[in-house]
Design a protein around this motif. Structure first.
Motif, PDB file in Angstrom:
ATOM      1  N   HIS A 115       6.183 -65.845  37.407  1.00  0.00           N
ATOM      2  CA  HIS A 115       5.624 -65.031  36.325  1.00  0.00           C
ATOM      3  C   HIS A 115       6.551 -65.171  35.120  1.00  0.00           C
ATOM      4  O   HIS A 115       7.755 -64.930  35.247  1.00  0.00           O
ATOM      5  CB  HIS A 115       5.568 -63.556  36.724  1.00  0.00           C
ATOM      6  CG  HIS A 115       4.728 -63.285  37.932  1.00  0.00           C
ATOM      7  ND1 HIS A 115       5.060 -63.717  39.195  1.00  0.00           N
ATOM      8  CD2 HIS A 115       3.560 -62.606  38.052  1.00  0.00           C
ATOM      9  CE1 HIS A 115       4.136 -63.309  40.053  1.00  0.00           C
ATOM     10  NE2 HIS A 115       3.213 -62.637  39.389  1.00  0.00           N
ATOM     11  N   MET A 116       6.004 -65.548  33.946  1.00  0.00           N
ATOM     12  CA  MET A 116       6.844 -65.750  32.767  1.00  0.00           C
ATOM     13  C   MET A 116       6.263 -65.037  31.564  1.00  0.00           C
ATOM     14  O   MET A 116       5.078 -65.176  31.257  1.00  0.00           O
ATOM     15  CB  MET A 116       6.970 -67.248  32.459  1.00  0.00           C
ATOM     16  CG  MET A 116       7.849 -67.590  31.279  1.00  0.00           C
ATOM     17  SD  MET A 116       9.591 -67.251  31.621  1.00  0.00           S
ATOM     18  CE  MET A 116      10.334 -67.619  30.025  1.00  0.00           C
ATOM     19  N   ILE A 117       7.134 -64.268  30.884  1.00  0.00           N
ATOM     20  CA  ILE A 117       6.769 -63.567  29.650  1.00  0.00           C
ATOM     21  C   ILE A 117       7.460 -64.296  28.503  1.00  0.00           C
ATOM     22  O   ILE A 117       8.694 -64.367  28.461  1.00  0.00           O
ATOM     23  CB  ILE A 117       7.244 -62.101  29.670  1.00  0.00           C
ATOM     24  CG1 ILE A 117       6.739 -61.359  30.903  1.00  0.00           C
ATOM     25  CG2 ILE A 117       6.799 -61.397  28.379  1.00  0.00           C
ATOM     26  CD1 ILE A 117       7.396 -59.993  31.099  1.00  0.00           C
ATOM     27  N   ASP A 118       6.693 -64.832  27.574  1.00  0.00           N
ATOM     28  CA  ASP A 118       7.249 -65.542  26.421  1.00  0.00           C
ATOM     29  C   ASP A 118       6.297 -65.370  25.248  1.00  0.00           C
ATOM     30  O   ASP A 118       5.090 -65.229  25.453  1.00  0.00           O
ATOM     31  CB  ASP A 118       7.436 -67.029  26.743  1.00  0.00           C
ATOM     32  CG  ASP A 118       8.478 -67.688  25.858  1.00  0.00           C
ATOM     33  OD1 ASP A 118       8.213 -67.846  24.640  1.00  0.00           O
ATOM     34  OD2 ASP A 118       9.547 -68.052  26.375  1.00  0.00           O
ATOM     35  N   ASP A 119       6.843 -65.395  24.045  1.00  0.00           N
ATOM     36  CA  ASP A 119       6.018 -65.197  22.857  1.00  0.00           C
ATOM     37  C   ASP A 119       5.546 -66.506  22.241  1.00  0.00           C
ATOM     38  O   ASP A 119       4.835 -66.494  21.247  1.00  0.00           O
ATOM     39  CB  ASP A 119       6.794 -64.393  21.805  1.00  0.00           C
ATOM     40  CG  ASP A 119       7.977 -65.170  21.272  1.00  0.00           C
ATOM     41  OD1 ASP A 119       8.065 -65.371  20.042  1.00  0.00           O
ATOM     42  OD2 ASP A 119       8.831 -65.584  22.070  1.00  0.00           O
ATOM     43  N   ARG A 120       5.927 -67.639  22.821  1.00  0.00           N
ATOM     44  CA  ARG A 120       5.600 -68.938  22.230  1.00  0.00           C
ATOM     45  C   ARG A 120       4.598 -69.703  23.092  1.00  0.00           C
ATOM     46  O   ARG A 120       4.844 -69.969  24.263  1.00  0.00           O
ATOM     47  CB  ARG A 120       6.860 -69.785  22.075  1.00  0.00           C
ATOM     48  CG  ARG A 120       7.959 -69.135  21.273  1.00  0.00           C
ATOM     49  CD  ARG A 120       7.628 -69.086  19.810  1.00  0.00           C
ATOM     50  NE  ARG A 120       8.772 -68.540  19.074  1.00  0.00           N
ATOM     51  CZ  ARG A 120       8.966 -68.700  17.788  1.00  0.00           C
ATOM     52  NH1 ARG A 120       8.086 -69.365  17.072  1.00  0.00           N
ATOM     53  NH2 ARG A 120      10.012 -68.179  17.207  1.00  0.00           N
ATOM     54  N   LEU A 121       3.502 -70.098  22.476  1.00  0.00           N
ATOM     55  CA  LEU A 121       2.479 -70.840  23.186  1.00  0.00           C
ATOM     56  C   LEU A 121       2.991 -72.208  23.634  1.00  0.00           C
ATOM     57  O   LEU A 121       2.605 -72.697  24.699  1.00  0.00           O
ATOM     58  CB  LEU A 121       1.227 -70.986  22.313  1.00  0.00           C
ATOM     59  CG  LEU A 121      -0.039 -71.431  23.023  1.00  0.00           C
ATOM     60  CD1 LEU A 121      -0.355 -70.571  24.243  1.00  0.00           C
ATOM     61  CD2 LEU A 121      -1.206 -71.421  22.057  1.00  0.00           C
ATOM     62  N   ASP A 122       3.897 -72.836  22.858  1.00  0.00           N
ATOM     63  CA  ASP A 122       4.417 -74.140  23.269  1.00  0.00           C
ATOM     64  C   ASP A 122       5.226 -74.037  24.566  1.00  0.00           C
ATOM     65  O   ASP A 122       5.224 -74.960  25.387  1.00  0.00           O
ATOM     66  CB  ASP A 122       5.217 -74.829  22.164  1.00  0.00           C
ATOM     67  CG  ASP A 122       6.372 -74.020  21.621  1.00  0.00           C
ATOM     68  OD1 ASP A 122       6.426 -72.793  21.828  1.00  0.00           O
ATOM     69  OD2 ASP A 122       7.251 -74.624  20.969  1.00  0.00           O
ATOM     70  N   VAL A 123       5.878 -72.906  24.796  1.00  0.00           N
ATOM     71  CA  VAL A 123       6.573 -72.692  26.070  1.00  0.00           C
ATOM     72  C   VAL A 123       5.553 -72.598  27.193  1.00  0.00           C
ATOM     73  O   VAL A 123       5.697 -73.231  28.248  1.00  0.00           O
ATOM     74  CB  VAL A 123       7.457 -71.424  26.032  1.00  0.00           C
ATOM     75  CG1 VAL A 123       7.969 -71.069  27.423  1.00  0.00           C
ATOM     76  CG2 VAL A 123       8.609 -71.614  25.057  1.00  0.00           C
ATOM     77  N   HIS A 124       4.500 -71.844  26.975  1.00  0.00           N
ATOM     78  CA  HIS A 124       3.473 -71.697  28.001  1.00  0.00           C
ATOM     79  C   HIS A 124       2.799 -73.035  28.313  1.00  0.00           C
ATOM     80  O   HIS A 124       2.461 -73.296  29.472  1.00  0.00           O
ATOM     81  CB  HIS A 124       2.466 -70.625  27.604  1.00  0.00           C
ATOM     82  CG  HIS A 124       3.035 -69.251  27.673  1.00  0.00           C
ATOM     83  ND1 HIS A 124       3.360 -68.642  28.867  1.00  0.00           N
ATOM     84  CD2 HIS A 124       3.380 -68.365  26.694  1.00  0.00           C
ATOM     85  CE1 HIS A 124       3.862 -67.442  28.623  1.00  0.00           C
ATOM     86  NE2 HIS A 124       3.885 -67.251  27.316  1.00  0.00           N
ATOM     87  N   ARG A 125       2.625 -73.873  27.303  1.00  0.00           N
ATOM     88  CA  ARG A 125       2.079 -75.211  27.566  1.00  0.00           C
ATOM     89  C   ARG A 125       3.035 -76.001  28.474  1.00  0.00           C
ATOM     90  O   ARG A 125       2.598 -76.684  29.388  1.00  0.00           O
ATOM     91  CB  ARG A 125       1.873 -75.972  26.265  1.00  0.00           C
ATOM     92  CG  ARG A 125       0.640 -75.584  25.526  1.00  0.00           C
ATOM     93  CD  ARG A 125       0.350 -76.535  24.349  1.00  0.00           C
ATOM     94  NE  ARG A 125      -0.667 -75.962  23.519  1.00  0.00           N
ATOM     95  CZ  ARG A 125      -0.439 -75.304  22.385  1.00  0.00           C
ATOM     96  NH1 ARG A 125       0.781 -75.165  21.925  1.00  0.00           N
ATOM     97  NH2 ARG A 125      -1.435 -74.805  21.698  1.00  0.00           N
ATOM     98  N   ALA A 126       4.329 -75.897  28.212  1.00  0.00           N
ATOM     99  CA  ALA A 126       5.324 -76.648  28.985  1.00  0.00           C
ATOM    100  C   ALA A 126       5.413 -76.173  30.437  1.00  0.00           C
ATOM    101  O   ALA A 126       5.711 -76.966  31.329  1.00  0.00           O
ATOM    102  CB  ALA A 126       6.689 -76.549  28.310  1.00  0.00           C
ATOM    103  N   ILE A 127       5.163 -74.892  30.668  1.00  0.00           N
ATOM    104  CA  ILE A 127       5.300 -74.341  32.027  1.00  0.00           C
ATOM    105  C   ILE A 127       3.964 -74.210  32.752  1.00  0.00           C
ATOM    106  O   ILE A 127       3.914 -73.764  33.894  1.00  0.00           O
ATOM    107  CB  ILE A 127       6.015 -72.964  32.009  1.00  0.00           C
ATOM    108  CG1 ILE A 127       5.175 -71.897  31.303  1.00  0.00           C
ATOM    109  CG2 ILE A 127       7.410 -73.095  31.395  1.00  0.00           C
ATOM    110  CD1 ILE A 127       5.723 -70.485  31.410  1.00  0.00           C
ATOM    111  N   ARG A 128       2.897 -74.626  32.107  1.00  0.00           N
ATOM    112  CA  ARG A 128       1.543 -74.389  32.625  1.00  0.00           C
ATOM    113  C   ARG A 128       1.338 -74.893  34.050  1.00  0.00           C
ATOM    114  O   ARG A 128       0.689 -74.239  34.860  1.00  0.00           O
ATOM    115  CB  ARG A 128       0.516 -75.016  31.688  1.00  0.00           C
ATOM    116  CG  ARG A 128      -0.898 -74.650  32.035  1.00  0.00           C
ATOM    117  CD  ARG A 128      -1.852 -75.145  30.993  1.00  0.00           C
ATOM    118  NE  ARG A 128      -3.221 -74.825  31.410  1.00  0.00           N
ATOM    119  CZ  ARG A 128      -4.289 -75.250  30.788  1.00  0.00           C
ATOM    120  NH1 ARG A 128      -4.177 -75.993  29.717  1.00  0.00           N
ATOM    121  NH2 ARG A 128      -5.483 -74.926  31.225  1.00  0.00           N
ATOM    122  N   GLU A 129       1.889 -76.022  34.396  1.00  0.00           N
ATOM    123  CA  GLU A 129       1.709 -76.590  35.740  1.00  0.00           C
ATOM    124  C   GLU A 129       2.768 -76.088  36.720  1.00  0.00           C
ATOM    125  O   GLU A 129       2.721 -76.427  37.898  1.00  0.00           O
ATOM    126  CB  GLU A 129       1.737 -78.119  35.671  1.00  0.00           C
ATOM    127  CG  GLU A 129       0.661 -78.723  34.786  1.00  0.00           C
ATOM    128  CD  GLU A 129      -0.748 -78.333  35.212  1.00  0.00           C
ATOM    129  OE1 GLU A 129      -1.025 -78.339  36.431  1.00  0.00           O
ATOM    130  OE2 GLU A 129      -1.576 -78.028  34.325  1.00  0.00           O
TER     131      GLU A 129
END
Length: 173
Positions: A115-129
């Motif tokens: 579970h990851m809380i971050d304010d940046r969509l580029d981080v979420h793209r990097a961790i998506r898989e």
């Protein structure tokens, strides 16, 4: 395979300086004096919600932050100055830093963040898989594959996303 739930939380604009307008920076922390950085506040609600999340994850919670050496030193000093570890239950040794946002994926994979809380969509793209439960913190909404969490009060929903039986203390961490 270890399926124990683990929480990752970004520092800038999530734990500290949160709820700024999109694109804004926390200038007191980033470019102000060291004293101004230490005096700058936590994001509203973090001390009311994060301790319960740390407890729900049985202490398996990490700060994963992108910054350079200067901001890393300020971040660590800020965490100490605000008695963050005592107030939240997050362990001092559970703070990780990287130089580029996509590198957060390496930390998430190594730790086994679920579970990851971050304010940046580029981080979420990097961790998506890598990270099955992703929370985009702040005013911006993202695509359907990331859950919008506008503020800390809304982050209480994360508790419901912890799979049953996955909060047992890990024996190897």
């Amino acid at each position: 395979m270890d399926t124990t739930a683990r929480l990752g939380v970004d520092f800038g604009r999530v734990i500290h300086g949160g709820l700024l307008a999109p694109g804004d920076d926390d200038t007191a922390f980033l470019s102000g004096s060291f004293e101004e950085a230490l005096a700058s506040p936590a994001t509203d609600g973090v001390y009311e919600v994060l301790p319960g999340l740390v407890e729900a994850f049985a202490g398996r919670a990490w700060i994963i932050s992108k910054c350079g050496d200067r901001v890393r030193k300020r971040t660590l000093a800020w965490l100490d100055h605000h008695d963050f570890y005592t107030r939240t239950g997050l362990r001092r040794e559970n703070v990780r830093f990287c130089r580029k946002r996509p590198e957060k994926a390496l930390h998430c994979a190594e730790i086994g963040i679920t579970h990851m809380i971050d304010d940046r969509l580029d981080v979420h793209r990097a961790i998506r898989e890598i990270v099955p439960y992703r929370y985009l913190f702040g005013p911006e909404k993202g695509p359907e594959w990331v859950r919008h969490v506008p503020d800390w009060a809304s982050a209480e929903v994360i508790r419901r996303d912890i799979p049953a039986g996955r909060t047992r203390p890990a024996t190897h961490r």
